[in-house]
Write an enzyme that holds these catalytic residues in place. Sequence first.
Site, PDB file in Angstrom:
ATOM      1  N   ASP A 190      48.251 -30.882  52.518  1.00  0.00           N
ATOM      2  CA  ASP A 190      47.065 -30.542  51.729  1.00  0.00           C
ATOM      3  C   ASP A 190      47.603 -29.506  50.724  1.00  0.00           C
ATOM      4  OD1 ASP A 190      43.900 -30.996  51.934  1.00  0.00           O
ATOM      5  OD2 ASP A 190      44.181 -28.914  51.389  1.00  0.00           O
TER       6      ASP A 190
ATOM      7  N   LYS B 168      41.720 -30.711  60.838  1.00  0.00           N
ATOM      8  CA  LYS B 168      42.328 -30.014  59.694  1.00  0.00           C
ATOM      9  C   LYS B 168      42.989 -28.754  60.202  1.00  0.00           C
ATOM     10  CE  LYS B 168      42.496 -30.534  55.166  1.00  0.00           C
ATOM     11  NZ  LYS B 168      42.312 -31.748  54.351  1.00  0.00           N
TER      12      LYS B 168
HETATM   13  N1  GLU Z   1      44.707 -33.552  52.990  1.00  0.00           N
HETATM   14  C1  GLU Z   1      44.312 -34.886  52.656  1.00  0.00           C
HETATM   15  C2  GLU Z   1      42.815 -35.003  52.693  1.00  0.00           C
HETATM   16  O1  GLU Z   1      42.125 -34.060  52.356  1.00  0.00           O
HETATM   17  C3  GLU Z   1      45.052 -35.943  53.446  1.00  0.00           C
HETATM   18  C4  GLU Z   1      44.997 -35.819  54.920  1.00  0.00           C
HETATM   19  C5  GLU Z   1      45.895 -36.818  55.652  1.00  0.00           C
HETATM   20  O2  GLU Z   1      46.560 -37.627  55.029  1.00  0.00           O
HETATM   21  O3  GLU Z   1      45.897 -36.749  56.887  1.00  0.00           O
HETATM   22  O4  GLU Z   1      42.254 -36.013  52.994  1.00  0.00           O
END
Ligand code: GLU
Length: 456
Positions: free
Chosen positions: A176, A136
């Site tokens: 996100d 992340k």
């Molecule tokens: N931000 C999204 C999550 O919390 C998607 C992350 C992604 O697609 O890599 O899962």
Amino acid sequence: MPSTATALQATTAWLESVEADILRRNPGEPEFHQAVREVLETLAPVVAARPELRDARLVERLVEPERQLVFRVTWQDDRGDIQVNRGFRVEFNSALGPYKGGLRFHPSVNLGIVKFLGFEQIFKNALTGLGIGGGKGGSDFDPRGRSDAEVMRFCQAFMTELHRHLGEHTDVPAGDIGVGGREIGYLFGQYRRITNRWEGGVLTGKGTGWGGSLIRTEATGYGNVLFTAEMLRKRGEDLAGQQVTVSGSGNVALYTVEKAQALGAVVRTVSDSAGYVVDDKGIDLELLKQVKEVERGRVSDYAARRGASARYVEGGSVWDVPADVALPSATQNELSERDATTLVRNGVKAVSEGANMPTTPEAVRVLRDAGVAFGPAKAANAGGVATSALEMRQNASREAWPAARVEDELAQVMRRIHDTAYETAERHGRPGDYVAGANIAAFERVADAMLAQGVI
Ligand code: GLU
């Protein structure tokens, strides 16, 4: 050989000591502590049954990110003033595949927030079964009130550092909070410019005309509604006709409303950080999309335009609105113990997390004690990242699948995640406990891969 009960007790005590150590070694990161605690609390049955996991120090390894990047992002605003932000990427675990997880641009972002999100992502991604590790990132940059040109310059400055850590086989960010199609476009453009490579699989959430997947935008919200429908089905109920409360008004909330309405539910609310809307005729999705996606406005603008059926409540809690089903889709810790108590008093049957960790631990306890079906984010909102993995598959094969194929695969993934969490909980003596089921199933998947890959 100690009895099962004694072994469980000893393992619980050991997990508590591991947790104490994590708190000591990661000071000032309350959201990360919360996320770790929520997982460790549920692992005793599997760790007690499999001592080799403890001997290999799998728990201690899992809570330590493989790599943490913190960097300065310097850029110039429209007035010519220099701005300084902080960028993050936590590459948490790559046992199952390249680091995968979104970028969050919000003033609240700090290392602890990114670590909580990255930690959750490991488990969520494992549950999809699609070969993606967990990571992340983000920045404390606040896109609100910034011009397009400023957002572009920020994204370019951010990617100028981040690009050296990315790659389709290494680390694959996505969106996100605060990072949508516009930002992914600017980030991809800068990556391409710096590397001189058209590497579609390095970012997901791309535009559908240049390597993005159909349904990726909708997937997190759609997936959570499908997961909720599965939970209800297990209880002999149907989503059709249910009163649904949705919080938030970003990408997740919008497509939660869309899918819930498509399945015959009545959705009367959306919210933002300033207040919430109750619409007695049900949310008018076209108007909401116009206000949020085209005009980048607030839910108060929606209420002002909608006419007599909608009222706007400034401040307050959207969870005060009576509902059969509650789908928190805004941000972490938005649904408190008090909110859960109100929901229970009003007869809520299911709560399922569209956002990441929106329900506080105290609220989860209230819901569990009241016998409410509770879908934890790791399982319930995995549809977004699962569809990112489908986008990576399309990029690798240079294909573009029709929407129906993506939706079909998404539905299969959500059903599989639901069943895995449900069955794992049952197997470990916690029937109906999706939190325990999701955590244990995901933990075993990652732990087994790490075990097989040796001491690394
Ligand atoms: N931000 C999204 C999550 O919390 C998607 C992350 C992604 O697609 O890599 O899962």
